[in-house]
Design a protein around this motif. Structure first.
Motif, PDB file in Angstrom:
ATOM      1  N   VAL A 131       0.861  -1.180   0.000  1.00 20.45           N
ATOM      2  CA  VAL A 131       0.000   0.000   0.000  1.00 20.45           C
ATOM      3  C   VAL A 131       0.900   1.234   0.000  1.00 20.45           C
ATOM      4  CG1 VAL A 131      -1.844   1.237   1.164  1.00 20.45           C
ATOM      5  CG2 VAL A 131      -1.752  -1.261   1.274  1.00 20.45           C
ATOM      6  N   GLY A 132       0.908   1.956  -1.108  1.00 18.26           N
ATOM      7  CA  GLY A 132       1.762   3.122  -1.258  1.00 18.26           C
ATOM      8  C   GLY A 132       2.834   2.874  -2.291  1.00 18.26           C
ATOM      9  N   GLY A 133       2.815   3.674  -3.362  1.00 19.83           N
ATOM     10  CA  GLY A 133       3.748   3.477  -4.462  1.00 19.83           C
ATOM     11  C   GLY A 133       4.869   4.482  -4.504  1.00 19.83           C
ATOM     12  N   GLY A 134       5.279   5.006  -3.341  1.00 16.05           N
ATOM     13  CA  GLY A 134       6.469   5.840  -3.288  1.00 16.05           C
ATOM     14  C   GLY A 134       7.718   4.982  -3.367  1.00 16.05           C
ATOM     15  N   ILE A 135       8.873   5.603  -3.157  1.00 19.68           N
ATOM     16  CA  ILE A 135      10.121   4.853  -3.279  1.00 19.68           C
ATOM     17  C   ILE A 135      10.185   3.715  -2.269  1.00 19.68           C
ATOM     18  CG2 ILE A 135      11.340   6.509  -1.801  1.00 19.68           C
ATOM     19  CD1 ILE A 135      12.838   4.529  -4.761  1.00 19.68           C
ATOM     20  N   SER A 136       9.676   3.909  -1.041  1.00 24.16           N
ATOM     21  CA  SER A 136       9.708   2.837  -0.039  1.00 24.16           C
ATOM     22  C   SER A 136       8.867   1.650  -0.488  1.00 24.16           C
ATOM     23  CB  SER A 136       9.209   3.360   1.314  1.00 24.16           C
ATOM     24  OG  SER A 136       9.991   4.434   1.780  1.00 24.16           O
ATOM     25  N   GLY A 137       7.678   1.924  -1.014  1.00 25.10           N
ATOM     26  CA  GLY A 137       6.809   0.850  -1.460  1.00 25.10           C
ATOM     27  C   GLY A 137       7.348   0.122  -2.669  1.00 25.10           C
ATOM     28  N   LEU A 138       7.914   0.864  -3.629  1.00 24.14           N
ATOM     29  CA  LEU A 138       8.463   0.224  -4.818  1.00 24.14           C
ATOM     30  C   LEU A 138       9.670  -0.645  -4.481  1.00 24.14           C
ATOM     31  CD1 LEU A 138       8.242   3.045  -7.510  1.00 24.14           C
ATOM     32  CD2 LEU A 138       6.726   1.082  -7.211  1.00 24.14           C
TER      33      LEU A 138
ATOM     34  N   ARG B  12      12.109  -5.984  -3.614  1.00 20.75           N
ATOM     35  CA  ARG B  12      12.789  -6.928  -2.719  1.00 20.75           C
ATOM     36  C   ARG B  12      11.943  -8.182  -2.484  1.00 20.75           C
ATOM     37  NH1 ARG B  12      17.798  -5.345  -3.509  1.00 20.75           N
ATOM     38  NH2 ARG B  12      18.352  -3.360  -2.516  1.00 20.75           N
ATOM     39  N   LEU B  13      10.635  -8.018  -2.408  1.00 23.14           N
ATOM     40  CA  LEU B  13       9.766  -9.191  -2.273  1.00 23.14           C
ATOM     41  C   LEU B  13       9.876 -10.092  -3.492  1.00 23.14           C
ATOM     42  CD1 LEU B  13       6.644  -7.448  -0.703  1.00 23.14           C
ATOM     43  CD2 LEU B  13       7.944  -9.313   0.356  1.00 23.14           C
ATOM     44  N   ARG B  14       9.943  -9.487  -4.669  1.00 26.68           N
ATOM     45  CA  ARG B  14      10.094 -10.280  -5.886  1.00 26.68           C
ATOM     46  C   ARG B  14      11.425 -11.034  -5.864  1.00 26.68           C
ATOM     47  NH1 ARG B  14       6.438 -12.005  -8.291  1.00 26.68           N
ATOM     48  NH2 ARG B  14       5.528 -10.019  -8.962  1.00 26.68           N
ATOM     49  N   GLN B  15      12.490 -10.359  -5.450  1.00 25.17           N
ATOM     50  CA  GLN B  15      13.792 -11.020  -5.358  1.00 25.17           C
ATOM     51  C   GLN B  15      13.745 -12.210  -4.405  1.00 25.17           C
ATOM     52  OE1 GLN B  15      16.326  -7.595  -4.184  1.00 25.17           O
ATOM     53  NE2 GLN B  15      17.596  -8.134  -5.954  1.00 25.17           N
TER      54      GLN B  15
ATOM     55  N   GLY C 211      12.112   0.234   2.944  1.00 28.74           N
ATOM     56  CA  GLY C 211      11.389  -0.705   2.089  1.00 28.74           C
ATOM     57  C   GLY C 211      12.016  -2.075   2.084  1.00 28.74           C
ATOM     58  N   THR C 212      13.342  -2.137   2.119  1.00 31.70           N
ATOM     59  CA  THR C 212      14.047  -3.413   2.165  1.00 31.70           C
ATOM     60  C   THR C 212      13.743  -4.163   3.453  1.00 31.70           C
ATOM     61  OG1 THR C 212      15.830  -2.591   0.747  1.00 31.70           O
ATOM     62  CG2 THR C 212      16.343  -4.481   2.155  1.00 31.70           C
ATOM     63  N   ALA C 213      13.774  -3.453   4.578  1.00 29.16           N
ATOM     64  CA  ALA C 213      13.506  -4.091   5.866  1.00 29.16           C
ATOM     65  C   ALA C 213      12.076  -4.620   5.949  1.00 29.16           C
ATOM     66  CB  ALA C 213      13.769  -3.097   6.993  1.00 29.16           C
ATOM     67  N   ALA C 214      11.117  -3.862   5.417  1.00 25.84           N
ATOM     68  CA  ALA C 214       9.729  -4.306   5.432  1.00 25.84           C
ATOM     69  C   ALA C 214       9.546  -5.560   4.589  1.00 25.84           C
ATOM     70  CB  ALA C 214       8.816  -3.190   4.927  1.00 25.84           C
ATOM     71  N   ALA C 215      10.167  -5.586   3.415  1.00 26.38           N
ATOM     72  CA  ALA C 215      10.069  -6.764   2.557  1.00 26.38           C
ATOM     73  C   ALA C 215      10.700  -7.979   3.216  1.00 26.38           C
ATOM     74  CB  ALA C 215      10.742  -6.484   1.215  1.00 26.38           C
ATOM     75  N   GLU C 216      11.820  -7.777   3.857  1.00 30.64           N
ATOM     76  CA  GLU C 216      12.503  -8.886   4.527  1.00 30.64           C
ATOM     77  C   GLU C 216      11.647  -9.459   5.647  1.00 30.64           C
ATOM     78  OE1 GLU C 216      15.127 -11.786   5.359  1.00 30.64           O
ATOM     79  OE2 GLU C 216      15.170 -10.421   3.631  1.00 30.64           O
ATOM     80  N   ARG C 217      10.986  -8.594   6.388  1.00 31.67           N
ATOM     81  CA  ARG C 217      10.113  -9.058   7.482  1.00 31.67           C
ATOM     82  C   ARG C 217       8.971  -9.907   6.942  1.00 31.67           C
ATOM     83  NH1 ARG C 217       7.235  -8.570  12.190  1.00 31.67           N
ATOM     84  NH2 ARG C 217       5.079  -7.863  11.948  1.00 31.67           N
ATOM     85  N   VAL C 218       8.313  -9.434   5.894  1.00 22.70           N
ATOM     86  CA  VAL C 218       7.189 -10.169   5.318  1.00 22.70           C
ATOM     87  C   VAL C 218       7.666 -11.468   4.671  1.00 22.70           C
ATOM     88  CG1 VAL C 218       5.508 -10.119   3.437  1.00 22.70           C
ATOM     89  CG2 VAL C 218       5.692  -8.170   5.000  1.00 22.70           C
ATOM     90  N   ALA C 219       8.759 -11.415   3.931  1.00 19.80           N
ATOM     91  CA  ALA C 219       9.256 -12.604   3.240  1.00 19.80           C
ATOM     92  C   ALA C 219       9.732 -13.658   4.225  1.00 19.80           C
ATOM     93  CB  ALA C 219      10.394 -12.217   2.297  1.00 19.80           C
ATOM     94  N   ALA C 220      10.414 -13.229   5.287  1.00 20.72           N
ATOM     95  CA  ALA C 220      10.901 -14.179   6.280  1.00 20.72           C
ATOM     96  C   ALA C 220       9.747 -14.885   6.968  1.00 20.72           C
ATOM     97  CB  ALA C 220      11.775 -13.463   7.305  1.00 20.72           C
ATOM     98  N   ALA C 221       8.703 -14.143   7.267  1.00 20.03           N
ATOM     99  CA  ALA C 221       7.544 -14.760   7.915  1.00 20.03           C
ATOM    100  C   ALA C 221       6.894 -15.788   7.000  1.00 20.03           C
ATOM    101  CB  ALA C 221       6.532 -13.689   8.307  1.00 20.03           C
ATOM    102  N   TYR C 222       6.856 -15.513   5.713  1.00 21.50           N
ATOM    103  CA  TYR C 222       6.256 -16.446   4.767  1.00 21.50           C
ATOM    104  C   TYR C 222       7.109 -17.700   4.617  1.00 21.50           C
ATOM    105  CZ  TYR C 222       4.720 -18.475   0.357  1.00 21.50           C
ATOM    106  OH  TYR C 222       4.295 -19.331  -0.600  1.00 21.50           O
ATOM    107  N   VAL C 223       8.399 -17.502   4.447  1.00 23.40           N
ATOM    108  CA  VAL C 223       9.307 -18.641   4.230  1.00 23.40           C
ATOM    109  C   VAL C 223       9.341 -19.542   5.435  1.00 23.40           C
ATOM    110  CG1 VAL C 223      11.715 -19.273   3.881  1.00 23.40           C
ATOM    111  CG2 VAL C 223      10.704 -17.438   2.514  1.00 23.40           C
ATOM    112  N   GLU C 224       9.313 -18.941   6.636  1.00 21.49           N
ATOM    113  CA  GLU C 224       9.461 -19.718   7.869  1.00 21.49           C
ATOM    114  C   GLU C 224       8.156 -20.305   8.373  1.00 21.49           C
ATOM    115  OE1 GLU C 224      11.198 -16.917  10.488  1.00 21.49           O
ATOM    116  OE2 GLU C 224      13.033 -16.699   9.282  1.00 21.49           O
TER     117      GLU C 224
END
Length: 453
Positions: A6-13, A18-21, A436-449
């Motif tokens: 939610v939010g397409g600024g630089i943090s969101g993009l 990072r989520l795609r990566q 934005g990187t930290a937020a993606a890492e938090r969400v991705a880690a929760a999904y993977v784990e």
């Protein structure tokens, strides 16, 4: 899996990229943006036939995030560095060199202020170390109160305010020492006997590396590359109206059910979206004020006799409407090669958003008149562009670090939800990339784990 950003600024993009990566091509990443374009306060448009940034135009080059991101995206050749020229300060109706050896305008010695402030202020700065300093470790207060008490009002208005205004579109009264100047707070906490001593301890080590960097074709090049690399679906002109728990994740209205969500919106919007799912976090976000500003970019005849400086910062209390000028063609060598001279004029700061209500014609007229005043030459734009930024920058007021700690602790309890944005740990683009990187890492880690997946 479907993830909403939610939010397409630089943090969101950056979060989407990072989520795609991290999660691969099979994940459906949707970026929900209420305006008609992505980028937030990063915006590049054409002026005199070539790209010009009408939002942020530089980043702190000594932080690695933006440069590393550009390299990842194949944009290494877009990196440009400024010419190394210094700005001027317009105070008491004349131009002065920007004081050297300062920390965001707070002096480390008296000599750099000579000519900018009166003799009584010079004496006050010179003898500051002889007066007892009362600082409670862990405390916080606004920059104006600290500097005004130790060095006097003129140092605040003529040295500190112009620099803080450029970073936060605010003034020293709206900015807290601990969040905006953490190394200074650390030095004070460590027992510095004076503000002069604390500033000297807090200043970064001398370096030959350029302080700032930019993109040759503007931030639009970075936004386009991020959007493409993220592979995200962009849903613009659509605001998120509600975020709630769902049977197997989250519900983001009007998007629907998602497995996870990154909220990368300004603080007031974040507060509204977290109101029911994390009320304590929402209260913390709601307490963060935003400042508004407007920018006028002007293309002048190439032979316009502008000062050989990077810009002109305006002291508080001057009878000008603009708060700063960036002499872009002087500041950036790649812009000096163009067929026109480029200047950006900035208006508005916290508590004074009247310029946003002026017509484009009035803003351009004010920019022309004020630039003529500070340069002493007639100004005749070939072309001009106006951009307004309502609520563009968060204010890091006293207590900001505690507010953010409260917010992040409350969000940490919510599986599959993360926040990002300029209101968290820095308003600069590198800090937003890190957010934005930290937020993606938090969400991705929760999904993977998660054992359920």
């Amino acid at each position: 899996m479907r993830i909403a950003v939610v939010g397409g600024g630089i943090s969101g993009l950056v979060a989407a990229y990072r989520l795609r990566q991290r999660l691969g091509d099979s994940v459906d990443i949707v970026v929900l943006e209420q305006s008609g374009r992505v980028g937030g306060v990063l915006y590049t448009r054409e002026l005199a036939g070539e790209p010009v940034d009408l939002g942020a135009e530089a980043f702190v080059g000594r932080r690695p995030e933006v440069i590393e991101l550009m390299s990842e995206l194949g944009l290494a050749d877009q990196l440009v560095r400024p010419a190394g020229k210094r700005p001027l300060i317009w105070a008491q109706g004349s131009a002065h060199p920007l004081p050297g050896r300062t920390l965001m305008g707070i002096p480390s010695d008296v000599e750099s202020l000579r000519g900018l402030v009166d003799d009584a202020t010079l004496d006050r700065v010179a003898t500051e170390a002889q007066r007892p300093l009362h600082w409670e470790p862990g405390s916080d207060l606004d920059v104006q109160t600290l500097v005004g008490d130790r060095f006097g009002r003129q140092v605040v208005e003529r040295s500190v305010d112009p620099l803080l205004g450029g970073v936060y579109a605010g003034i020293s009264a709206s900015i807290g020492v601990r969040a905006a100047l953490p190394t200074l707070a650390e030095a004070l906490d460590g027992g510095a006997s004076s503000l002069t001593e604390a500033v000297r301890a807090a200043m970064p080590a001398p370096s030959s590396e350029p302080v700032f960097g930019g993109l040759r074709d503007g931030y639009g090049a970075l936004l386009a590359a991020l959007t493409e690399a993220s592979g995200a679906r962009l849903v613009t002109t659509t605001a998120a109206t509600r975020i709630a728990r769902g049977p197997h994740g989250w519900v983001v209205d009007p998007l629907g059910a998602v497995d996870a969500v990154v909220i990368a919106t300004p603080a007031p919007v974040t507060a509204r979206l977290l109101h029911y799912v994390a009320p304590e976090a929402a209260r913390a976000a709601a307490s963060i004020e935003l400042s508004s500003s407007a920018l006028v970019a002007m293309a002048l005849p190439r032979d316009t006799a502008l000062p050989d400086n990077s810009g002109i910062l305006v002291a508080t209390g001057e009878p000008l409407r603009a708060k700063a000028f960036t002499l872009s063609s002087r500041k950036w060598p790649h812009l000096a090669e163009r067929d026109v001279a480029l200047v950006r004029a900035s208006f508005g700061r916290l508590g004074d958003d009247k310029p946003l209500s002026w017509t484009d014609e009035d803003l351009i007229a004010a920019a022309v008149a004020d630039l003529s005043t500070v340069t002493g030459i007639p100004i005749t734009p070939i072309e001009a562009a106006v951009q307004r930024w309502p609520g563009g920058l968060p204010q890091y007021a006293p207590g900001h670090t505690e507010r953010i700690a409260t917010l992040e602790a409350a969000v940490a309890a919510l599986d599959g939800l993360a926040v990002a944005g300029a209101y968290l740990h820095g308003v600069g683009v590198p800090a937003c990339v890190a957010s934005g990187t930290a937020a993606a890492e938090r969400v991705a880690a929760a999904y993977v784990e998660s054992p359920q997946r």
